[in-house]
Design a protein around this motif. Structure first.
Motif, PDB file in Angstrom:
ATOM      1  N   ASP A  76       0.952  -1.223   0.087  1.00 24.92           N
ATOM      2  CA  ASP A  76      -0.037   0.006   0.049  1.00 24.92           C
ATOM      3  C   ASP A  76       0.781   1.281  -0.090  1.00 24.92           C
ATOM      4  N   SER A  77       1.914   0.980   0.524  1.00 23.17           N
ATOM      5  CA  SER A  77       2.775   2.582   0.691  1.00 23.17           C
ATOM      6  C   SER A  77       3.677   2.724  -0.706  1.00 23.17           C
ATOM      7  N   PHE A  78       3.408   1.858  -1.775  1.00 21.73           N
ATOM      8  CA  PHE A  78       4.194   2.232  -3.097  1.00 21.73           C
ATOM      9  C   PHE A  78       3.158   2.281  -3.920  1.00 21.73           C
ATOM     10  N   MET A  79       3.770   2.900  -5.213  1.00 20.52           N
ATOM     11  CA  MET A  79       2.887   3.393  -6.628  1.00 20.52           C
ATOM     12  C   MET A  79       3.192   2.187  -7.356  1.00 20.52           C
ATOM     13  N   TRP A  80       2.407   1.120  -7.593  1.00 21.43           N
ATOM     14  CA  TRP A  80       2.660   0.052  -8.585  1.00 21.43           C
ATOM     15  C   TRP A  80       2.016   0.539  -9.836  1.00 21.43           C
ATOM     16  N   ASN A  81       2.467  -0.009 -10.948  1.00 23.94           N
ATOM     17  CA  ASN A  81       1.885   0.076 -12.131  1.00 23.94           C
ATOM     18  C   ASN A  81       1.649  -1.524 -12.819  1.00 23.94           C
ATOM     19  N   ASN A  82       0.484  -1.795 -13.164  1.00 24.35           N
ATOM     20  CA  ASN A  82       0.204  -3.036 -13.763  1.00 24.35           C
ATOM     21  C   ASN A  82       0.797  -2.982 -14.881  1.00 24.35           C
ATOM     22  N   ILE A  83       1.670  -4.110 -15.240  1.00 24.74           N
ATOM     23  CA  ILE A  83       2.409  -4.395 -16.476  1.00 24.74           C
ATOM     24  C   ILE A  83       1.893  -5.633 -17.159  1.00 24.74           C
TER      25      ILE A  83
END
Length: 92
Positions: A76-83
């Motif tokens: 939750d504390s990270f900005m993930w990009n769906n790849i």
């Protein structure tokens, strides 16, 4: 292991093996040439494959350990990009 990433040994993978679940469950980190970390995780299927980049080894370690112990809210504390689109359609 993370602290020892260097040229020629620039990545590591942690994999979760569970005979009750199908698919691939892993988190991996790559130390890029520009000294940033590329972190990816996959939750079973290609559609649930995420990536981010950061410079903080400490935050990468936080993510790796959170994933390894299945800590609630570890991502939750990270900005993930769906790849997922990089892997094309799922084949049966």
């Amino acid at each position: 292991m993370l602290a020892n990433l260097r040229r020629g040994n620039a990545h590591m993978v942690l994999e979760r093996v569970d005979e009750e679940r199908t698919g691939s469950w892993y988190i991996q980190v790559l130390l890029r040439d520009n000294n940033t970390y590329q972190l990816e995780y996959r939750d079973g299927v290609a559609e649930l494959h995420y990536q981010m980049q950061m410079i903080s080894q400490e935050k990468v370690l936080e993510a790796l350990l959170g994933w390894a112990v299945a800590k609630s809210g570890w991502r939750d504390s990270f900005m993930w990009n769906n790849i997922a689109e990089q892997f094309g359609p799922q084949r049966a």
